[in-house]
Design a protein around this motif. Structure first.
Motif, PDB file in Angstrom:
ATOM      1  N   ASN A   1       0.824  -1.211   0.000  1.00  0.00           N
ATOM      2  CA  ASN A   1       0.000   0.000   0.000  1.00  0.00           C
ATOM      3  C   ASN A   1       0.857   1.259   0.000  1.00  0.00           C
ATOM      4  OD1 ASN A   1      -2.412  -1.397  -0.038  1.00  0.00           O
ATOM      5  ND2 ASN A   1      -2.589  -1.438   2.186  1.00  0.00           N
ATOM      6  N   VAL A   2       1.894   1.275   0.827  1.00  0.00           N
ATOM      7  CA  VAL A   2       2.782   2.444   0.897  1.00  0.00           C
ATOM      8  C   VAL A   2       3.516   2.623  -0.425  1.00  0.00           C
ATOM      9  CG1 VAL A   2       4.843   3.381   2.023  1.00  0.00           C
ATOM     10  CG2 VAL A   2       3.039   2.343   3.395  1.00  0.00           C
ATOM     11  N   LEU A   3       4.031   1.533  -0.960  1.00  0.00           N
ATOM     12  CA  LEU A   3       4.743   1.593  -2.237  1.00  0.00           C
ATOM     13  C   LEU A   3       3.802   2.010  -3.362  1.00  0.00           C
ATOM     14  CD1 LEU A   3       7.404   1.093  -3.749  1.00  0.00           C
ATOM     15  CD2 LEU A   3       6.658  -1.254  -4.078  1.00  0.00           C
ATOM     16  N   GLY A   4       2.583   1.507  -3.348  1.00  0.00           N
ATOM     17  CA  GLY A   4       1.602   1.890  -4.362  1.00  0.00           C
ATOM     18  C   GLY A   4       1.305   3.377  -4.334  1.00  0.00           C
ATOM     19  N   ASN A   5       1.222   3.949  -3.140  1.00  0.00           N
ATOM     20  CA  ASN A   5       0.995   5.393  -3.029  1.00  0.00           C
ATOM     21  C   ASN A   5       2.162   6.181  -3.611  1.00  0.00           C
ATOM     22  OD1 ASN A   5      -1.477   5.049  -1.799  1.00  0.00           O
ATOM     23  ND2 ASN A   5      -0.630   5.112   0.261  1.00  0.00           N
ATOM     24  N   GLN A   6       3.379   5.735  -3.345  1.00  0.00           N
ATOM     25  CA  GLN A   6       4.560   6.412  -3.889  1.00  0.00           C
ATOM     26  C   GLN A   6       4.625   6.282  -5.415  1.00  0.00           C
ATOM     27  OE1 GLN A   6       6.984   8.286  -2.319  1.00  0.00           O
ATOM     28  NE2 GLN A   6       5.566   8.219  -0.589  1.00  0.00           N
ATOM     29  N   LEU A   7       4.308   5.098  -5.932  1.00  0.00           N
ATOM     30  CA  LEU A   7       4.320   4.902  -7.381  1.00  0.00           C
ATOM     31  C   LEU A   7       3.241   5.742  -8.053  1.00  0.00           C
ATOM     32  CD1 LEU A   7       4.834   1.037  -7.612  1.00  0.00           C
ATOM     33  CD2 LEU A   7       6.507   2.793  -8.123  1.00  0.00           C
ATOM     34  N   ALA A   8       2.068   5.825  -7.451  1.00  0.00           N
ATOM     35  CA  ALA A   8       0.971   6.607  -8.018  1.00  0.00           C
ATOM     36  C   ALA A   8       1.298   8.087  -8.049  1.00  0.00           C
ATOM     37  CB  ALA A   8      -0.307   6.359  -7.220  1.00  0.00           C
ATOM     38  N   GLN A   9       2.092   8.527  -7.121  1.00  0.00           N
ATOM     39  CA  GLN A   9       2.474   9.939  -7.075  1.00  0.00           C
ATOM     40  C   GLN A   9       3.220  10.348  -8.345  1.00  0.00           C
ATOM     41  OE1 GLN A   9       4.766  10.916  -3.627  1.00  0.00           O
ATOM     42  NE2 GLN A   9       4.936  13.062  -4.161  1.00  0.00           N
ATOM     43  N   TYR A  10       4.005   9.430  -8.901  1.00  0.00           N
ATOM     44  CA  TYR A  10       4.785   9.729 -10.100  1.00  0.00           C
ATOM     45  C   TYR A  10       4.258   9.022 -11.342  1.00  0.00           C
ATOM     46  CZ  TYR A  10       8.102  11.810  -6.929  1.00  0.00           C
ATOM     47  OH  TYR A  10       8.691  12.606  -5.981  1.00  0.00           O
ATOM     48  N   GLY A  11       3.234   8.205 -11.210  1.00  0.00           N
ATOM     49  CA  GLY A  11       2.664   7.518 -12.354  1.00  0.00           C
ATOM     50  C   GLY A  11       3.495   6.350 -12.847  1.00  0.00           C
ATOM     51  N   LEU A  12       4.224   5.708 -11.955  1.00  0.00           N
ATOM     52  CA  LEU A  12       5.058   4.571 -12.326  1.00  0.00           C
ATOM     53  C   LEU A  12       4.367   3.258 -12.015  1.00  0.00           C
ATOM     54  CD1 LEU A  12       8.504   5.762 -10.942  1.00  0.00           C
ATOM     55  CD2 LEU A  12       7.855   5.544 -13.327  1.00  0.00           C
ATOM     56  N   ARG A  13       4.899   2.196 -12.580  1.00  0.00           N
ATOM     57  CA  ARG A  13       4.493   0.841 -12.234  1.00  0.00           C
ATOM     58  C   ARG A  13       5.642   0.188 -11.480  1.00  0.00           C
ATOM     59  NH1 ARG A  13       1.915  -1.374 -17.849  1.00  0.00           N
ATOM     60  NH2 ARG A  13       0.063  -0.089 -17.800  1.00  0.00           N
TER      61      ARG A  13
END
Length: 115
Positions: A20-32
């Motif tokens: 969940n934490v990693l997903g939030n960080q990835l979503a912030q920059y639009g990465l997978r």
């Protein structure tokens, strides 16, 4: 046996929280998640060379966008708040697993040559 079950539950809970934490960080920059794989690793390099051109273009564009957003100190949500992100979509990871299995099989078949 009971200790293993408790350990598995704790690790599963911790893994879900980390995801969940990693997903939030990835979503912030639009990465997978796959965009974070190191391209210099042999398996990743081979999988990328075998990947479809659309996969490579998408990966490159996401990385460039993330660099741009980081430089501007902005979030993707500022520009595209309703964008549907597939953060943990697996496009090249199955190929990486096949390459690793192939290499492991090759090593096992040729283990007798090392004697």
């Amino acid at each position: 046996m009971a200790l293993r079950m408790v350990t598995d539950k704790v690790m599963g809970f911790a893994a879900k929280q980390y995801q969940n934490v990693l997903g939030n960080q990835l979503a912030q920059y639009g990465l997978r998640y796959e965009d974070l794989l190191i391209e210099e690793e042999r398996e990743v390099k081979e999988a990328l060379s075998l990947a479809d051109n659309d996969v490579l273009i998408g990966r490159t564009r996401r990385l460039k966008r993330a660099i741009d957003l980081n430089y501007k100190r902005k979030s993707l949500q500022d520009y595209a708040p309703n964008m549907d992100l597939e953060l943990f979509k697996k496009e090249i990871y199955p190929d990486i697993e096949k390459i690793r299995a192939r290499d492991q099989e090759y090593a096992q078949l040729n283990a007798h040559n090392k004697q």
